[in-house]
Design an enzyme around this catalytic site. Structure first.
Site, PDB file in Angstrom:
ATOM      1  N   GLU A 253     -25.329 -73.738  62.631  1.00  0.00           N
ATOM      2  CA  GLU A 253     -24.722 -74.198  61.369  1.00  0.00           C
ATOM      3  C   GLU A 253     -24.086 -72.972  60.746  1.00  0.00           C
ATOM      4  O   GLU A 253     -24.794 -72.068  60.296  1.00  0.00           O
ATOM      5  CB  GLU A 253     -25.792 -74.770  60.431  1.00  0.00           C
ATOM      6  CG  GLU A 253     -26.544 -75.967  60.964  1.00  0.00           C
ATOM      7  CD  GLU A 253     -25.681 -77.198  61.114  1.00  0.00           C
ATOM      8  OE1 GLU A 253     -24.599 -77.264  60.510  1.00  0.00           O
ATOM      9  OE2 GLU A 253     -26.085 -78.102  61.862  1.00  0.00           O
ATOM     10  N   CYS A 287     -22.376 -72.140  51.927  1.00  0.00           N
ATOM     11  CA  CYS A 287     -21.519 -72.483  53.072  1.00  0.00           C
ATOM     12  C   CYS A 287     -20.560 -73.597  52.669  1.00  0.00           C
ATOM     13  O   CYS A 287     -19.478 -73.723  53.220  1.00  0.00           O
ATOM     14  CB  CYS A 287     -22.368 -72.914  54.248  1.00  0.00           C
ATOM     15  SG  CYS A 287     -23.546 -74.193  53.833  1.00  0.00           S
ATOM     16  N   GLU A 388     -13.550 -66.984  55.076  1.00  0.00           N
ATOM     17  CA  GLU A 388     -14.693 -67.191  54.178  1.00  0.00           C
ATOM     18  C   GLU A 388     -14.936 -65.908  53.379  1.00  0.00           C
ATOM     19  O   GLU A 388     -15.105 -64.838  53.960  1.00  0.00           O
ATOM     20  CB  GLU A 388     -15.948 -67.542  54.985  1.00  0.00           C
ATOM     21  CG  GLU A 388     -17.120 -67.902  54.101  1.00  0.00           C
ATOM     22  CD  GLU A 388     -18.379 -68.275  54.900  1.00  0.00           C
ATOM     23  OE1 GLU A 388     -18.750 -67.543  55.812  1.00  0.00           O
ATOM     24  OE2 GLU A 388     -18.977 -69.319  54.556  1.00  0.00           O
TER      25      GLU A 388
HETATM   26  P1  NAD Z   1     -25.811 -63.816  58.779  1.00  0.00           P
HETATM   27  O1  NAD Z   1     -25.131 -64.472  59.928  1.00  0.00           O
HETATM   28  O2  NAD Z   1     -25.471 -62.416  58.490  1.00  0.00           O
HETATM   29  O3  NAD Z   1     -27.408 -63.844  58.992  1.00  0.00           O
HETATM   30  C1  NAD Z   1     -28.118 -65.039  59.181  1.00  0.00           C
HETATM   31  C2  NAD Z   1     -29.453 -64.732  59.850  1.00  0.00           C
HETATM   32  O4  NAD Z   1     -29.205 -64.237  61.170  1.00  0.00           O
HETATM   33  C3  NAD Z   1     -30.275 -63.659  59.148  1.00  0.00           C
HETATM   34  O5  NAD Z   1     -31.630 -63.992  59.233  1.00  0.00           O
HETATM   35  C4  NAD Z   1     -29.974 -62.414  59.978  1.00  0.00           C
HETATM   36  O6  NAD Z   1     -30.984 -61.438  59.901  1.00  0.00           O
HETATM   37  C5  NAD Z   1     -29.878 -63.000  61.370  1.00  0.00           C
HETATM   38  N1  NAD Z   1     -29.080 -62.245  62.333  1.00  0.00           N
HETATM   39  C6  NAD Z   1     -28.068 -61.367  62.082  1.00  0.00           C
HETATM   40  N2  NAD Z   1     -27.548 -60.915  63.247  1.00  0.00           N
HETATM   41  C7  NAD Z   1     -28.229 -61.526  64.253  1.00  0.00           C
HETATM   42  C8  NAD Z   1     -28.141 -61.498  65.672  1.00  0.00           C
HETATM   43  N3  NAD Z   1     -27.229 -60.758  66.297  1.00  0.00           N
HETATM   44  N4  NAD Z   1     -28.984 -62.260  66.396  1.00  0.00           N
HETATM   45  C9  NAD Z   1     -29.894 -63.040  65.781  1.00  0.00           C
HETATM   46  N5  NAD Z   1     -30.036 -63.117  64.441  1.00  0.00           N
HETATM   47  C10 NAD Z   1     -29.211 -62.369  63.674  1.00  0.00           C
HETATM   48  O7  NAD Z   1     -25.567 -64.771  57.519  1.00  0.00           O
HETATM   49  P2  NAD Z   1     -26.034 -64.586  56.013  1.00  0.00           P
HETATM   50  O8  NAD Z   1     -25.240 -63.489  55.379  1.00  0.00           O
HETATM   51  O9  NAD Z   1     -27.511 -64.529  55.917  1.00  0.00           O
HETATM   52  O10 NAD Z   1     -25.588 -65.995  55.383  1.00  0.00           O
HETATM   53  C11 NAD Z   1     -24.285 -66.268  55.006  1.00  0.00           C
HETATM   54  C12 NAD Z   1     -23.551 -67.047  56.082  1.00  0.00           C
HETATM   55  O11 NAD Z   1     -24.295 -68.199  56.438  1.00  0.00           O
HETATM   56  C13 NAD Z   1     -22.205 -67.571  55.601  1.00  0.00           C
HETATM   57  O12 NAD Z   1     -21.257 -67.448  56.618  1.00  0.00           O
HETATM   58  C14 NAD Z   1     -22.489 -69.044  55.298  1.00  0.00           C
HETATM   59  O13 NAD Z   1     -21.374 -69.876  55.338  1.00  0.00           O
HETATM   60  C15 NAD Z   1     -23.465 -69.361  56.374  1.00  0.00           C
HETATM   61  N6  NAD Z   1     -24.272 -70.541  56.034  1.00  0.00           N
HETATM   62  C16 NAD Z   1     -24.041 -71.690  56.726  1.00  0.00           C
HETATM   63  C17 NAD Z   1     -24.743 -72.851  56.394  1.00  0.00           C
HETATM   64  C18 NAD Z   1     -24.528 -74.129  57.146  1.00  0.00           C
HETATM   65  O14 NAD Z   1     -25.406 -74.985  57.120  1.00  0.00           O
HETATM   66  N7  NAD Z   1     -23.388 -74.314  57.812  1.00  0.00           N
HETATM   67  C19 NAD Z   1     -25.688 -72.813  55.353  1.00  0.00           C
HETATM   68  C20 NAD Z   1     -25.893 -71.614  54.673  1.00  0.00           C
HETATM   69  C21 NAD Z   1     -25.180 -70.474  55.022  1.00  0.00           C
END
Ligand code: NAD
Length: 503
Positions: A253, A287, A388
């Site tokens: 997601e 998001c 975004e």
């Molecule tokens: P992010 O992708 O930086 O991190 C998300 C999670 O992934 C964190 O727990 C992080 O520690 C972990 N992570 C980072 N790199 C990783 C890797 N290489 N392998 C495995 N795990 C890893 O996102 P964020 O800054 O926490 O959240 C914001 C983003 O999330 C925005 O792009 C937003 O649109 C998206 N989001 C999407 C939804 C949805 O349902 N579509 C909902 C909420 C947020």
């Protein structure tokens, strides 16, 4: 009295523990950066290994617990979350900054998800299907898959973990949960309440730490059978590649670049309230945030005028103050990213109409606040119209008719949420059909998902799975097809058919 600087732990194999390396990281309040909310284990691969081992062991017993029995525990969890709603919501505001009204909503979504699961446990339906052969019975049942690796972002610290933890467990999958390192305290409260509700040790494992040190080893661990990830599209692609190499089931997601369309026949006050809530709620860090406003040219001038007045009046500050309407960005980096996008928009030739800078009045000096920002004169090819931003920045794009509005809407790599304000039923149905998005709201803003409805997007917003509702249970369970032949003889499908008289 706020308990500052509390020491938190991992939860592995039924025990609260530190990381093997003994190192810790801090979690700070983005509204008051000098306030440490807590310190957390800086876990690494060896902690993930322990957690996966515990979950693998627990699978052998948890998979055999009747689903309604698992569901009963979620009734208890929901009750506990109701009891602790205020305390959890305040903690959440402190660790990630969104206002109390919204953190209460976030907690409520977790509660709703728990109660939904309590009912779903008596309904995890399979199918019975007629056989093409006599004296034969065909059915499907839903089976657990194995160990689930769950990775969550920081912007919905209770709702999103609940969207994953609860259906994973209900379907019989023990789990290893890695929350975002910006919001580990709320995640810990969820696990504490799950334990209080009576879930057995080993079934739930919590490992704090970074994406590279904990997320990557979790995704790559051969003992993990499925990955459910919510976060940015860039990280989602990396996870998909790593997990795909082992043919794991993966739900992604990801990001969004959502738009609200306003047609000239719309209820203007409603549309105005919608875009303010969609663009500046959660400081634009959703998001599903409305980051584009697609306005019909007939109403553009008046609508923008009112919008700017209202945006300038939004009260910014610490979300624990009930009168505040918008909190800070999550950290300094994110605020800098927002500001870079504002500069990019100006260079691209868009007109900055309000905001566009840090908000550092009085008590806001110590936090990562940014002013609600609106650009007009945005064209669909500009970066601020396509990428975004994840902050309180709204790009207004003027269009001449519905066809152009839909084309502009679809001109992005993302496809999560969409919205149209119109009183014209034909326009509404055309939008429902043609907007490229997983979610379309008619006369509502782009934000406002309900937990019992499927949630997810198209294009770079995901890989086709849906969280929420009944659909998430499909992701977290495996279909087994069962044939029962009670004829007492060999019956060959496709070959022994067409012999009705022999029955
Ligand atoms: P992010 O992708 O930086 O991190 C998300 C999670 O992934 C964190 O727990 C992080 O520690 C972990 N992570 C980072 N790199 C990783 C890797 N290489 N392998 C495995 N795990 C890893 O996102 P964020 O800054 O926490 O959240 C914001 C983003 O999330 C925005 O792009 C937003 O649109 C998206 N989001 C999407 C939804 C949805 O349902 N579509 C909902 C909420 C947020």
């Amino acid at each position: 009295m706020i308990d500052t600087d509390k020491k938190y732990f991992n939860f592995i194999d039924g025990k609260w523990c530190d990381a093997e390396c003994g190192e810790r990281f801090e979690n700070r309040n983005p509204a008051r950066w000098d306030e440490v909310v807590g310190t957390f284990p800086k876990s690494k691969k060896e902690d993930v290994d322990k957690a996966v081992k515990a979950a693998c062991k627990a699978f052998q017993t948890w998979r055999l617990v009747p689903v309604p029995e698992r569901a009963r525990l979620f009734q208890k969890l929901g009750d506990l979350m109701v009891q602790h709603k205020e305390e959890i919501s305040k903690l959440m505001t402190r660790e990630m900054g969104k206002i109390l009204l919204e953190t209460r909503g976030d907690t409520q979504e977790g509660i709703d998800t728990a109660y939904y699961a309590a009912g779903e446990g008596r309904r995890l339906f399979g199918h019975t299907v007629p056989s093409e052969l006599p004296n034969k019975f065909n059915m499907t049942v839903r089976m657990p898959i194995g160990v689930a690796g769950l990775i969550t972002p920081w912007n919905f610290p209770m709702a999103i973990p609940c969207w994953k933890v609860i259906p994973a467990l209900l379907c019989g999958n023990p789990l290893v949960f890695k929350p975002a390192s910006f919001t580990p305290a709320t995640a810990t409260r969820l696990i504490e309440l799950i334990l209080e509700a009576g879930f057995p040790p080993g079934v739930i494992n919590l490992v704090h730490g970074s994406g590279t040190q904990v997320g990557v080893p979790l995704v790559q661990h051969p003992g993990v059978d499925l990955i459910s990830f919510t976060g940015s599209s860039a990280v989602g692609k990396d996870i998909n590649a790593r997990a795909g190499a082992q043919l794991k089931r993966v739900s992604l997601e990801l990001g969004g670049k959502n738009a609200q369309i306003v047609m000239p026949d719309a209820n203007m006050e409603l549309a105005l309230e919608g875009v303010l809530w969609g663009a500046f709620g959660t400081t634009g860090q959703r998001c599903t945030a409305t980051s584009r406003l697609i306005l019909h040219q007939e109403i553009h001038y008046d609508f923008v005028d009112k919008l700017i007045n209202r945006a300038n009046a939004i009260r910014i500050g610490d979300g624990l103050d009930e009168s505040v309407e918008m909190g800070p960005c999550i950290d300094e980096n994110q605020r800098n990213t927002v500001h870079e996008y504002v500069q990019i928009g100006q260079k691209e030739g868009a007109e900055l109409r309000c905001g566009g800078g840090f908000y550092e009045e009085d008590e806001c000096k110590g936090g990562w606040f940014y002013r609600p920002t609106i650009f007009t004169g945005v064209t669909p090819e500009m970066r601020i119209a396509k990428e975004e931003i994840f902050g309180p920045v709204l790009s207004v794009i003027k269009v001449k008719d519905l066809d152009e509005a839909i084309a502009v809407h679809n001109n992005t790599d993302y496809g999560l949420s969409s919205s149209i304000y119109t009183q014209d039923v034909n326009a509404a149905f055309k939008a429902m059909r043609d907007l490229e998005a997983g979610i379309t709201y008619i006369n509502g803003p782009t934000i406002g998902a309900e937990c019992h409805m499927p949630f997810g997007g198209v294009k770079e917003t995901g890989n086709g799975h849906r969280e929420g509702g009944w659909t998430v249970y499909e992701f977290f369970s495996e279909i087994k097809t069962i044939y029962v032949d009670f004829s007492g003889k060999l019956q060959r499908a496709q070959i022994d058919t067409g012999k009705v008289k022999e029955c």
